[in-house]
Design a protein around this motif. Structure first.
Motif, short mmCIF file in Angstrom:
data_model
loop_
_atom_site.label_atom_id
_atom_site.label_comp_id
_atom_site.label_asym_id
_atom_site.label_seq_id
_atom_site.Cartn_x
_atom_site.Cartn_y
_atom_site.Cartn_z
N SER A 207 0.80 -1.22 0.00
CA SER A 207 0.00 0.00 0.00
C SER A 207 0.84 1.27 0.00
CB SER A 207 -0.94 0.02 1.22
OG SER A 207 -0.20 0.24 2.42
N GLY A 208 2.13 1.17 0.27
CA GLY A 208 2.96 2.35 0.47
C GLY A 208 2.97 3.30 -0.71
N TRP A 209 3.15 2.79 -1.91
CA TRP A 209 3.18 3.64 -3.09
C TRP A 209 1.88 4.43 -3.24
CZ3 TRP A 209 6.91 5.01 -6.44
CH2 TRP A 209 8.08 4.23 -6.53
N LEU A 210 0.76 3.80 -2.94
CA LEU A 210 -0.54 4.44 -3.13
C LEU A 210 -0.88 5.39 -1.97
CD1 LEU A 210 -2.44 1.29 -4.41
CD2 LEU A 210 -1.55 3.17 -5.77
N ARG A 211 -0.37 5.13 -0.79
CA ARG A 211 -0.66 5.99 0.36
C ARG A 211 0.21 7.23 0.40
NH1 ARG A 211 0.78 4.10 5.00
NH2 ARG A 211 1.87 2.24 4.28
N HIS A 212 1.45 7.12 -0.06
CA HIS A 212 2.42 8.18 0.15
C HIS A 212 2.74 9.01 -1.09
CE1 HIS A 212 3.08 6.75 4.18
NE2 HIS A 212 3.47 5.56 3.76
N THR A 213 2.23 8.62 -2.25
CA THR A 213 2.50 9.40 -3.46
C THR A 213 1.19 9.61 -4.22
OG1 THR A 213 2.83 7.64 -5.13
CG2 THR A 213 4.67 8.11 -3.65
N ALA B 193 -1.32 7.98 -12.84
CA ALA B 193 -1.53 6.82 -13.71
C ALA B 193 -2.90 6.89 -14.38
CB ALA B 193 -1.39 5.54 -12.91
N THR B 194 -3.88 7.50 -13.71
CA THR B 194 -5.22 7.62 -14.27
C THR B 194 -5.19 8.33 -15.62
OG1 THR B 194 -6.26 7.65 -12.09
CG2 THR B 194 -7.51 8.60 -13.90
N ARG B 195 -4.39 9.40 -15.72
CA ARG B 195 -4.33 10.18 -16.96
C ARG B 195 -3.73 9.37 -18.11
NH1 ARG B 195 -2.29 14.42 -13.48
NH2 ARG B 195 -0.21 14.16 -14.39
N ARG B 196 -3.06 8.30 -17.76
CA ARG B 196 -2.35 7.52 -18.76
C ARG B 196 -3.01 6.16 -19.02
NH1 ARG B 196 1.10 10.72 -15.71
NH2 ARG B 196 2.98 11.49 -16.71
N ASP B 197 -4.17 5.90 -18.40
CA ASP B 197 -4.81 4.58 -18.50
C ASP B 197 -3.82 3.46 -18.18
OD1 ASP B 197 -7.32 5.49 -18.95
OD2 ASP B 197 -7.37 5.04 -21.09
N LEU B 198 -3.04 3.67 -17.13
CA LEU B 198 -2.02 2.73 -16.71
C LEU B 198 -2.48 2.03 -15.43
CD1 LEU B 198 0.97 1.64 -16.87
CD2 LEU B 198 1.60 3.61 -15.44
N ALA B 199 -2.51 0.71 -15.44
CA ALA B 199 -2.85 -0.06 -14.25
C ALA B 199 -1.63 -0.16 -13.34
CB ALA B 199 -3.35 -1.45 -14.62
N ALA C 254 8.50 12.85 -5.49
CA ALA C 254 8.93 13.82 -6.48
C ALA C 254 9.40 13.18 -7.77
CB ALA C 254 10.05 14.70 -5.90
N ARG C 255 9.76 11.91 -7.72
CA ARG C 255 10.27 11.22 -8.91
C ARG C 255 9.17 10.57 -9.74
NH1 ARG C 255 13.61 13.52 -6.59
NH2 ARG C 255 13.00 14.92 -8.26
N VAL C 256 7.96 10.48 -9.21
CA VAL C 256 6.89 9.74 -9.89
C VAL C 256 6.62 10.23 -11.31
CG1 VAL C 256 4.40 9.24 -9.86
CG2 VAL C 256 5.79 8.81 -7.83
N PRO C 257 6.44 11.54 -11.56
CA PRO C 257 6.15 11.97 -12.94
C PRO C 257 7.23 11.56 -13.92
CG PRO C 257 5.69 13.74 -11.38
CD PRO C 257 6.42 12.68 -10.61
N GLU C 258 8.48 11.73 -13.53
CA GLU C 258 9.59 11.37 -14.41
C GLU C 258 9.62 9.87 -14.66
OE1 GLU C 258 14.46 11.89 -14.63
OE2 GLU C 258 13.33 12.72 -12.95
N MET C 259 9.35 9.09 -13.62
CA MET C 259 9.34 7.64 -13.76
C MET C 259 8.25 7.18 -14.73
SD MET C 259 8.94 4.76 -10.76
CE MET C 259 7.21 5.10 -10.40
N LEU C 260 7.04 7.75 -14.59
CA LEU C 260 5.94 7.36 -15.47
C LEU C 260 6.22 7.81 -16.91
CD1 LEU C 260 2.76 8.02 -13.31
CD2 LEU C 260 4.06 5.90 -13.60
N ARG D 79 7.23 6.10 -22.35
CA ARG D 79 7.82 6.92 -23.41
C ARG D 79 7.28 6.49 -24.77
NH1 ARG D 79 14.02 7.47 -22.74
NH2 ARG D 79 13.28 8.81 -21.04
N GLY D 80 6.84 7.48 -25.54
CA GLY D 80 6.27 7.19 -26.85
C GLY D 80 4.76 7.09 -26.85
N ARG D 81 4.14 7.02 -25.66
CA ARG D 81 2.69 6.99 -25.57
C ARG D 81 2.18 8.38 -25.26
NH1 ARG D 81 0.38 1.84 -24.24
NH2 ARG D 81 1.96 0.19 -24.13
#
Length: 257
Positions: free
Chosen positions: A45-51, A57-63, A239-245, A250-252
């Motif tokens: 749950s950590g990724w979803l609770r703290h970032t 991911a919703t904007r990108r239709d990414l599960a 702070a790194r999440v946008p860059e990581m996604l 990349r390319g989508r």
């Protein structure tokens, strides 16, 4: 996004398990998937609770799929459960039977922080045919070297339970051995994005991994390393999440405003 706390029985683990899943609420599946691995002492749950990764991911239709692996080091443990096999093999097969998740290599990515960053590299290099990109945050292929615990301490015991008498280095160094063999074979190499904070206690370990990938002839992993001010904490990782996604997709193009 639909947020699902998924609970089921694992034949590999021999017990019930939990995974946290964020699934796009559209009819455009099967969806690309980012598998998110947590750090030591945390859970799925950590990724979803703290970032804000669910919203982005919703904007990108990414599960998103965030399994829980305890203190396993993402290994088939010497004195515990087979978490590597569970997360790398069993869980994807199970979830794809039940949910609209893509099984295409180009639609599957894996990322992790700290212990999970090491685990993400480990899984990607052992299963390169399944992931097109891997992200390692605040970690290296080993988190043990330069950070060795005293005998009898909780950290020492954690390594013993995961790796047994041989210790962690043979299993963790295997990640680079697999990567080198993969590069030399000309097989599919996942793209690698790597980041660490300038004040992080694991920065030296991350540098070992950085030097390995940067010195491979021909850059077969399209390796990127980024260092920013910061420590080993959620402020840095969020702070790194946008860059990581952006890297994994990349390319989508984003499908929603």
């Amino acid at each position: 996004m639909a947020l699902i706390q998924f609970e089921a029985f694992s034949d590999v683990l021999g017990k019930a398990f939990t995974a946290h899943i964020a699934l796009p609420e559209t009819a455009r599946g099967p969806f690309p998937v980012l598998w998110l691995l947590h750090g030591a002492g945390d859970n799925g749950s950590g990724w979803l609770r703290h970032t804000a990764i669910e919203r982005q991911a919703t904007r990108r239709d990414l599960a998103l799929v965030a399994p829980t692996a305890g203190m396993s080091m993402y290994e088939d443990m010497a004195h515990g459960q087979r978490y590597f096999t569970h997360i790398a093999d069993e869980l994807p097969k199970m979830l794809r039977r039940l949910l609209p998740l893509s099984d295409r290599r180009e639609d599957n990515f894996i990322a992790g922080l700290s212990m999970g960053g090491m685990g993400a590299l480990k899984i990607a290099m052992r299963r390169p045919e399944r992931y097109s990109a891997v992200c390692c945050l605040s970690a290296g292929h080993t988190n043990y070297r330069f950070h060795e615990p005293g005998e009898g301490t909780p950290r020492f015991n954690r390594y013993f339970i995961a790796y047994g008498e041989a210790g962690p280095l043979p299993g963790e160094e295997e990640t680079l051995e697999r990567a080198r063999a993969l590069a030399e074979s000309g097989g599919p190499c996942p793209r690698v994005w790597h980041t660490c904070g300038a004040e992080d206690s694991l920065k030296t370990n991350a540098a070992l991994t950085r030097d390995f990938f940067e010195n491979l002839p021909g850059d077969p992993f399209q390796y990127e390393y980024h260092e920013y001010p910061g420590r080993h904490n959620w402020d840095f990782w969020e702070a790194r999440v946008p860059e990581m996604l952006d890297f994994v997709l990349r390319g989508r193009k984003e499908r929603r405003p």
